[in-house]
Design a protein around this motif. Sequence first.
Motif, PDB file in Angstrom:
ATOM      1  N   UNK A  36      12.785   4.307   0.775  1.00  0.00           N
ATOM      2  CA  UNK A  36      13.670   5.231   1.128  1.00  0.00           C
ATOM      3  C   UNK A  36      14.066   5.073   2.573  1.00  0.00           C
ATOM      4  N   UNK A  37      15.193   5.325   3.056  1.00  0.00           N
ATOM      5  CA  UNK A  37      15.499   5.087   4.613  1.00  0.00           C
ATOM      6  C   UNK A  37      14.386   6.063   5.518  1.00  0.00           C
ATOM      7  N   UNK A  38      13.925   7.157   4.794  1.00  0.00           N
ATOM      8  CA  UNK A  38      12.961   7.892   5.692  1.00  0.00           C
ATOM      9  C   UNK A  38      11.708   7.650   5.441  1.00  0.00           C
ATOM     10  N   UNK A  39      11.443   6.340   4.872  1.00  0.00           N
ATOM     11  CA  UNK A  39      10.213   5.798   5.171  1.00  0.00           C
ATOM     12  C   UNK A  39       9.098   6.077   3.912  1.00  0.00           C
ATOM     13  N   UNK A  40       9.897   6.762   2.932  1.00  0.00           N
ATOM     14  CA  UNK A  40       9.056   7.072   1.662  1.00  0.00           C
ATOM     15  C   UNK A  40       9.109   5.639   0.835  1.00  0.00           C
ATOM     16  N   UNK A  41       7.956   5.367   0.205  1.00  0.00           N
ATOM     17  CA  UNK A  41       7.694   4.420  -0.674  1.00  0.00           C
ATOM     18  C   UNK A  41       7.218   4.842  -1.979  1.00  0.00           C
ATOM     19  N   UNK A  42       7.693   4.189  -3.428  1.00  0.00           N
ATOM     20  CA  UNK A  42       7.282   4.469  -4.496  1.00  0.00           C
ATOM     21  C   UNK A  42       6.981   3.072  -5.035  1.00  0.00           C
ATOM     22  N   UNK A  43       5.815   2.626  -5.812  1.00  0.00           N
ATOM     23  CA  UNK A  43       5.672   1.360  -6.200  1.00  0.00           C
ATOM     24  C   UNK A  43       4.660   1.707  -7.525  1.00  0.00           C
ATOM     25  N   UNK A  44       4.752   0.410  -8.355  1.00  0.00           N
ATOM     26  CA  UNK A  44       3.795   0.550  -9.490  1.00  0.00           C
ATOM     27  C   UNK A  44       3.055  -0.868  -9.672  1.00  0.00           C
ATOM     28  N   UNK A  45       1.876  -0.727 -10.051  1.00  0.00           N
ATOM     29  CA  UNK A  45       1.113  -1.833  -9.939  1.00  0.00           C
ATOM     30  C   UNK A  45       1.569  -2.467 -11.541  1.00  0.00           C
ATOM     31  N   UNK A  46       1.637  -3.921 -11.364  1.00  0.00           N
ATOM     32  CA  UNK A  46       2.024  -4.689 -12.635  1.00  0.00           C
ATOM     33  C   UNK A  46       1.078  -4.410 -13.881  1.00  0.00           C
ATOM     34  N   UNK A  47       1.692  -4.158 -14.875  1.00  0.00           N
ATOM     35  CA  UNK A  47       0.950  -3.568 -16.073  1.00  0.00           C
ATOM     36  C   UNK A  47      -0.296  -4.874 -16.395  1.00  0.00           C
ATOM     37  N   UNK A  48      -0.153  -5.718 -16.185  1.00  0.00           N
ATOM     38  CA  UNK A  48      -1.143  -6.857 -16.357  1.00  0.00           C
ATOM     39  C   UNK A  48      -2.487  -6.874 -15.798  1.00  0.00           C
ATOM     40  N   UNK A 102       2.728   5.129  -7.564  1.00  0.00           N
ATOM     41  CA  UNK A 102       1.955   5.358  -6.303  1.00  0.00           C
ATOM     42  C   UNK A 102       3.020   5.657  -5.137  1.00  0.00           C
ATOM     43  N   UNK A 103       2.976   7.100  -4.742  1.00  0.00           N
ATOM     44  CA  UNK A 103       3.713   7.655  -3.850  1.00  0.00           C
ATOM     45  C   UNK A 103       3.077   7.562  -2.498  1.00  0.00           C
ATOM     46  N   UNK A 104       3.648   6.891  -1.484  1.00  0.00           N
ATOM     47  CA  UNK A 104       3.309   6.812  -0.243  1.00  0.00           C
ATOM     48  C   UNK A 104       4.217   6.818   0.602  1.00  0.00           C
ATOM     49  N   UNK A 105       3.880   6.321   2.173  1.00  0.00           N
ATOM     50  CA  UNK A 105       5.058   6.212   3.261  1.00  0.00           C
ATOM     51  C   UNK A 105       4.701   5.197   3.993  1.00  0.00           C
ATOM     52  N   UNK A 106       5.789   4.604   5.000  1.00  0.00           N
ATOM     53  CA  UNK A 106       5.448   3.759   6.065  1.00  0.00           C
ATOM     54  C   UNK A 106       4.169   4.430   7.125  1.00  0.00           C
ATOM     55  N   UNK A 107       4.662   5.956   7.229  1.00  0.00           N
ATOM     56  CA  UNK A 107       3.727   6.667   8.047  1.00  0.00           C
ATOM     57  C   UNK A 107       2.272   6.777   7.693  1.00  0.00           C
ATOM     58  N   UNK A 108       2.089   6.738   6.326  1.00  0.00           N
ATOM     59  CA  UNK A 108       0.577   6.629   5.707  1.00  0.00           C
ATOM     60  C   UNK A 108       0.147   5.229   6.066  1.00  0.00           C
ATOM     61  N   UNK A 109       0.861   4.155   5.511  1.00  0.00           N
ATOM     62  CA  UNK A 109       0.297   2.906   5.563  1.00  0.00           C
ATOM     63  C   UNK A 109       0.121   2.483   7.085  1.00  0.00           C
ATOM     64  N   UNK A 110       0.924   2.625   8.016  1.00  0.00           N
ATOM     65  CA  UNK A 110       0.468   2.138   9.413  1.00  0.00           C
ATOM     66  C   UNK A 110      -0.691   3.013   9.714  1.00  0.00           C
ATOM     67  N   UNK A 111      -0.655   4.281   9.436  1.00  0.00           N
ATOM     68  CA  UNK A 111      -1.824   4.883   9.857  1.00  0.00           C
ATOM     69  C   UNK A 111      -3.309   4.287   9.374  1.00  0.00           C
ATOM     70  N   UNK A 112      -3.297   4.019   7.794  1.00  0.00           N
ATOM     71  CA  UNK A 112      -4.378   3.512   7.454  1.00  0.00           C
ATOM     72  C   UNK A 112      -4.713   1.986   7.912  1.00  0.00           C
ATOM     73  N   UNK A 113      -3.707   1.322   8.301  1.00  0.00           N
ATOM     74  CA  UNK A 113      -3.875  -0.002   8.768  1.00  0.00           C
ATOM     75  C   UNK A 113      -3.925  -0.208  10.179  1.00  0.00           C
ATOM     76  N   UNK A 114      -4.162   0.962  10.870  1.00  0.00           N
ATOM     77  CA  UNK A 114      -4.283   1.090  12.388  1.00  0.00           C
ATOM     78  C   UNK A 114      -2.856   0.483  13.027  1.00  0.00           C
ATOM     79  N   UNK A 115      -1.800   0.225  12.420  1.00  0.00           N
ATOM     80  CA  UNK A 115      -0.552  -0.104  13.051  1.00  0.00           C
ATOM     81  C   UNK A 115       0.173   0.826  13.832  1.00  0.00           C
ATOM     82  N   UNK A 116       0.813   0.582  14.855  1.00  0.00           N
ATOM     83  CA  UNK A 116       1.593   1.220  15.549  1.00  0.00           C
ATOM     84  C   UNK A 116       3.050   1.679  14.855  1.00  0.00           C
TER      85      UNK A 116
END
Length: 267
Positions: free
Chosen positions: A122-134, A65-79
């Motif tokens: 990443x320092x520029x706010x990018x995030x990559x994560x993977x859901x646990x296979x379980x 899952x490729x996302x970013x701090x920018x996207x997550x804060x926007x989705x959650x309504x955070x500054x």
Amino acid sequence: MRKLDLWASDRNFNTEDLDDSKFYYVVEHNDLITKARHDLTARQLKIMDFVISKIKPSDTSFNIVRTSMYEITNILGLTRSGKNYSDIVNNINEMRKKDVFIYSEQEKKMTITGWFSDIDVWENGQIELRINQNFAPYLLSLKESYTQYLLLDTIQLNSKYSILLYKLMREADKDYGKKKTVLSGTPDEFKEWLGAPESYAFKDLNKNVFQKAINEINLKINDMELEMFTANRGRKVVQVDIRNHFIKNINLIDNNLQKVPLDDWTK
């Protein structure tokens, strides 16, 4: 953990409209709603729903899952701020480490796992994560015994009790809003489902959990009108029924709520 020199160069890496993303479906196996036990905060529950909304019915394995701090804060309504960004990293890291207990009635086994297998930030706010296979049996290739709802619903709820009760009401709605939905259980069962303190007497459960969650859901969720009923044995409350009195008018279609269905899981 070393603090990165965050977030001077953050930006939006998403190619889709962020407002549209709020109308994606969250789809999970019913056991993940009714039988999973965990200690996620309201924000962590929202982050998990956001990540799950990225899964498509055609996925046979968990993609990165490729996302970013920018996207997550926007989705959650955070500054957008360094503090909120750091808090999000800490929340995601806690989700990686927190235990989730999922009981399988069919296999008579308990699975103990964490939400994410690995996370890169990443320092520029990018995030990559993977859901646990379980979690694959509970999130991938679902053909039956699953519940779906709009991400928009849970991200606007502020209490973890509201989010978990909302999911339980969606799971209990077997007729998709055509009839009144009833969720029944003992006070102890509700404490377990909602992650409320075991020490709560019913008056505490009612005041701090039920009433606050019901009021918030009724205020914010368009197709829910919840009311609680109790049954007593003597002075002791032995059963709680939460009923959704809202019945959908199938002749009325809100086009906004069908704005961006990635896929229709009900087909």
